[in-house]
Design a protein around this motif. Structure first.
Motif, PDB file in Angstrom:
ATOM      1  N   GLY A  21     -10.085   6.650  17.745  1.00 50.01           N
ATOM      2  CA  GLY A  21      -9.556   7.747  16.929  1.00 50.01           C
ATOM      3  C   GLY A  21     -10.525   8.214  15.871  1.00 50.01           C
ATOM      4  O   GLY A  21     -10.700   9.417  15.656  1.00 50.01           O
ATOM      5  N   VAL A  22     -11.170   7.264  15.208  1.00 50.58           N
ATOM      6  CA  VAL A  22     -12.145   7.607  14.167  1.00 50.58           C
ATOM      7  C   VAL A  22     -13.322   8.363  14.783  1.00 50.58           C
ATOM      8  O   VAL A  22     -13.812   9.349  14.222  1.00 50.58           O
ATOM      9  N   GLY A  23     -13.761   7.907  15.956  1.00 49.50           N
ATOM     10  CA  GLY A  23     -14.869   8.569  16.639  1.00 49.50           C
ATOM     11  C   GLY A  23     -14.553  10.002  17.006  1.00 49.50           C
ATOM     12  O   GLY A  23     -15.446  10.847  17.079  1.00 49.50           O
ATOM     13  N   ALA A  24     -13.263  10.279  17.224  1.00 49.64           N
ATOM     14  CA  ALA A  24     -12.839  11.642  17.560  1.00 49.64           C
ATOM     15  C   ALA A  24     -12.725  12.525  16.322  1.00 49.64           C
ATOM     16  O   ALA A  24     -12.556  13.735  16.442  1.00 49.64           O
ATOM     17  N   GLY A  25     -12.794  11.911  15.142  1.00 54.44           N
ATOM     18  CA  GLY A  25     -12.671  12.681  13.908  1.00 54.44           C
ATOM     19  C   GLY A  25     -11.235  12.859  13.448  1.00 54.44           C
ATOM     20  O   GLY A  25     -10.957  13.694  12.580  1.00 54.44           O
ATOM     21  N   ALA A  26     -10.311  12.067  14.016  1.00 51.62           N
ATOM     22  CA  ALA A  26      -8.899  12.175  13.654  1.00 51.62           C
ATOM     23  C   ALA A  26      -8.602  11.411  12.364  1.00 51.62           C
ATOM     24  O   ALA A  26      -9.429  10.632  11.867  1.00 51.62           O
ATOM     25  N   TYR A  27      -7.411  11.640  11.829  1.00 54.88           N
ATOM     26  CA  TYR A  27      -6.915  10.895  10.665  1.00 54.88           C
ATOM     27  C   TYR A  27      -6.219   9.663  11.237  1.00 54.88           C
ATOM     28  O   TYR A  27      -5.135   9.760  11.817  1.00 54.88           O
ATOM     29  N   VAL A  28      -6.854   8.509  11.118  1.00 58.73           N
ATOM     30  CA  VAL A  28      -6.365   7.299  11.791  1.00 58.73           C
ATOM     31  C   VAL A  28      -5.684   6.347  10.818  1.00 58.73           C
ATOM     32  O   VAL A  28      -6.238   5.999   9.777  1.00 58.73           O
ATOM     33  N   VAL A  29      -4.484   5.935  11.182  1.00 53.28           N
ATOM     34  CA  VAL A  29      -3.761   4.895  10.455  1.00 53.28           C
ATOM     35  C   VAL A  29      -3.569   3.723  11.417  1.00 53.28           C
ATOM     36  O   VAL A  29      -3.082   3.903  12.534  1.00 53.28           O
ATOM     37  N   SER A  30      -3.959   2.552  10.992  1.00 59.28           N
ATOM     38  CA  SER A  30      -3.825   1.355  11.823  1.00 59.28           C
ATOM     39  C   SER A  30      -2.589   0.568  11.411  1.00 59.28           C
ATOM     40  O   SER A  30      -2.298   0.427  10.219  1.00 59.28           O
ATOM     41  N   ILE A  31      -1.868   0.071  12.417  1.00 53.55           N
ATOM     42  CA  ILE A  31      -0.678  -0.745  12.170  1.00 53.55           C
ATOM     43  C   ILE A  31      -0.816  -2.014  13.008  1.00 53.55           C
ATOM     44  O   ILE A  31      -0.187  -2.164  14.059  1.00 53.55           O
ATOM     45  N   PRO A  32      -1.672  -2.938  12.574  1.00 48.60           N
ATOM     46  CA  PRO A  32      -1.885  -4.158  13.352  1.00 48.60           C
ATOM     47  C   PRO A  32      -0.666  -5.073  13.337  1.00 48.60           C
ATOM     48  O   PRO A  32       0.206  -4.971  12.479  1.00 48.60           O
ATOM     49  N   HIS A  33      -0.630  -5.976  14.314  1.00 52.19           N
ATOM     50  CA  HIS A  33       0.449  -6.955  14.434  1.00 52.19           C
ATOM     51  C   HIS A  33      -0.176  -8.332  14.602  1.00 52.19           C
ATOM     52  O   HIS A  33      -1.406  -8.479  14.486  1.00 52.19           O
ATOM     53  N   GLU A  34       0.627  -9.324  14.897  1.00 48.75           N
ATOM     54  CA  GLU A  34       0.105 -10.700  14.915  1.00 48.75           C
ATOM     55  C   GLU A  34      -0.970 -10.934  15.963  1.00 48.75           C
ATOM     56  O   GLU A  34      -1.769 -11.856  15.833  1.00 48.75           O
ATOM     57  N   TYR A  35      -1.022 -10.087  16.992  1.00 49.25           N
ATOM     58  CA  TYR A  35      -2.025 -10.273  18.041  1.00 49.25           C
ATOM     59  C   TYR A  35      -3.268  -9.408  17.825  1.00 49.25           C
ATOM     60  O   TYR A  35      -4.212  -9.507  18.589  1.00 49.25           O
ATOM     61  N   SER A  36      -3.244  -8.545  16.823  1.00 47.44           N
ATOM     62  CA  SER A  36      -4.413  -7.683  16.594  1.00 47.44           C
ATOM     63  C   SER A  36      -4.904  -7.702  15.155  1.00 47.44           C
ATOM     64  O   SER A  36      -5.894  -7.059  14.833  1.00 47.44           O
TER      65      SER A  36
ATOM     66  N   THR B   5       7.266   3.366   9.934  1.00 49.52           N
ATOM     67  CA  THR B   5       7.964   4.108   8.881  1.00 49.52           C
ATOM     68  C   THR B   5       7.494   3.690   7.491  1.00 49.52           C
ATOM     69  O   THR B   5       8.209   3.858   6.505  1.00 49.52           O
ATOM     70  N   ASP B   6       6.280   3.182   7.409  1.00 46.89           N
ATOM     71  CA  ASP B   6       5.657   2.905   6.116  1.00 46.89           C
ATOM     72  C   ASP B   6       5.709   4.200   5.294  1.00 46.89           C
ATOM     73  O   ASP B   6       5.431   5.286   5.803  1.00 46.89           O
ATOM     74  N   ALA B   7       6.068   4.092   4.027  1.00 45.53           N
ATOM     75  CA  ALA B   7       6.205   5.281   3.172  1.00 45.53           C
ATOM     76  C   ALA B   7       4.933   6.113   3.147  1.00 45.53           C
ATOM     77  O   ALA B   7       4.986   7.350   3.056  1.00 45.53           O
ATOM     78  N   ARG B   8       3.771   5.468   3.248  1.00 45.32           N
ATOM     79  CA  ARG B   8       2.506   6.207   3.217  1.00 45.32           C
ATOM     80  C   ARG B   8       2.319   7.049   4.468  1.00 45.32           C
ATOM     81  O   ARG B   8       1.674   8.104   4.432  1.00 45.32           O
ATOM     82  N   VAL B   9       2.862   6.586   5.597  1.00 44.64           N
ATOM     83  CA  VAL B   9       2.799   7.378   6.830  1.00 44.64           C
ATOM     84  C   VAL B   9       3.702   8.604   6.692  1.00 44.64           C
ATOM     85  O   VAL B   9       3.280   9.738   6.942  1.00 44.64           O
ATOM     86  N   LEU B  10       4.936   8.384   6.260  1.00 45.47           N
ATOM     87  CA  LEU B  10       5.871   9.499   6.111  1.00 45.47           C
ATOM     88  C   LEU B  10       5.385  10.506   5.075  1.00 45.47           C
ATOM     89  O   LEU B  10       5.592  11.716   5.211  1.00 45.47           O
ATOM     90  N   ASP B  11       4.694  10.001   4.044  1.00 42.47           N
ATOM     91  CA  ASP B  11       4.205  10.868   2.980  1.00 42.47           C
ATOM     92  C   ASP B  11       3.121  11.851   3.454  1.00 42.47           C
ATOM     93  O   ASP B  11       2.881  12.872   2.818  1.00 42.47           O
ATOM     94  N   LEU B  12       2.491  11.538   4.581  1.00 40.10           N
ATOM     95  CA  LEU B  12       1.458  12.433   5.119  1.00 40.10           C
ATOM     96  C   LEU B  12       2.028  13.783   5.509  1.00 40.10           C
ATOM     97  O   LEU B  12       1.291  14.765   5.626  1.00 40.10           O
ATOM     98  N   PHE B  13       3.344  13.845   5.685  1.00 46.70           N
ATOM     99  CA  PHE B  13       3.977  15.100   6.101  1.00 46.70           C
ATOM    100  C   PHE B  13       4.717  15.797   4.972  1.00 46.70           C
ATOM    101  O   PHE B  13       5.397  16.780   5.190  1.00 46.70           O
ATOM    102  N   SER B  14       4.585  15.249   3.767  1.00 46.87           N
ATOM    103  CA  SER B  14       5.291  15.838   2.628  1.00 46.87           C
ATOM    104  C   SER B  14       4.548  17.073   2.119  1.00 46.87           C
ATOM    105  O   SER B  14       3.349  17.230   2.350  1.00 46.87           O
ATOM    106  N   PRO B  15       5.237  17.970   1.412  1.00 45.76           N
ATOM    107  CA  PRO B  15       4.645  19.261   0.991  1.00 45.76           C
ATOM    108  C   PRO B  15       3.361  19.132   0.193  1.00 45.76           C
ATOM    109  O   PRO B  15       2.468  19.984   0.330  1.00 45.76           O
TER     110      PRO B  15
END
Length: 223
Positions: free
Chosen positions: A179-194, A210-220
């Protein structure tokens, strides 16, 4: 002042991001290796995660005392995987809530996965999600698998946005780099295996879909 352009579309990874398939994959990979006197390790799993099937099983094969055909290993693993899915498969926390939120805002979304299309379709059908992802990209749709940026560049094109206005949600180091290589805005959400991966190139690491920071990306204030 926002440090990014307004997010106009979202690309979801599949395994470990939408569903806990990495947990099921770990169980099936461990069973596969146990048949050969070995066990799944973080190093083996890390080398497989986020990659297309044959590339991942080439990595697994390299850890065997006698390397085996990656395609045959994949077929055997698929049988084990399918036998475990019904009991162990679950959506990741916040998946349906985030989809509802994006649909309320009329924000385009797609799935961009290294997995094969029949596998993606099986999971989407099981959770009645097919109609919610009219755009999807799978291993068959790209020449270069993740961490190459091709799949996310193609996703942006399919959703008619520039990559920098597309949010990419990923759980693995391999996918994050794509995603970063494509120039996108990337948010990572790792889990116990990653969560041992390198996510330093992501904009931030979220706790869930549903992390508040993810939802906030769409706020005005971000537009």
């Amino acid at each position: 002042m926002s440090d990014h352009l307004p997010i106009q579309a979202v690309a979801f990874d599949l395994d470990g991001l939408m569903f806990n398939t990495e947990h099921v994959f770990f169980l099936s990979g461990d069973a596969l290796l146990q048949r050969r006197g070995k066990t799944m390790t973080p190093d083996i799993l890390r080398g497989m995660m986020g990659r297309r099937a044959l590339e991942g099983f080439e990595h697994l094969s390299s850890h065997l005392e006698k390397p085996e055909d990656p395609h045959e290993l994949w077929l055997e693993s698929q049988e084990i995987f399918r036998s475990l899915l019904q009991e162990h498969l679950k959506p990741m926390k916040g998946l349906f809530e985030l989809l509802d939120y994006l649909e309320e805002l009329d924000i385009p979304k797609c799935v961009a996965t290294s997995s094969p299309r029949p596998y993606l379709e099986t999971l989407l059908v099981q959770f009645d999600l097919t109609h919610r992802f009219p755009i999807s990209l799978t291993a068959e749709d790209v020449t270069h698998g993740k961490p190459h940026p091709e799949i996310y560049l193609t996703a942006a094109e399919k959703m008619s946005v520039t990559p920098e206005r597309m949010l990419v949600l990923e759980d693995s180091e391999t996918g994050t780099k794509s995603g970063v290589g494509a120039g996108a805005y990337v948010v990572s959400i790792p889990h116990e295996y990653s969560n041992y991966g390198d996510f330093s190139s992501a904009r931030f690491i979220a706790d869930s879909l549903t992390d508040a920071r993810v939802l906030d990306l769409f706020s005005p204030q971000h537009s």
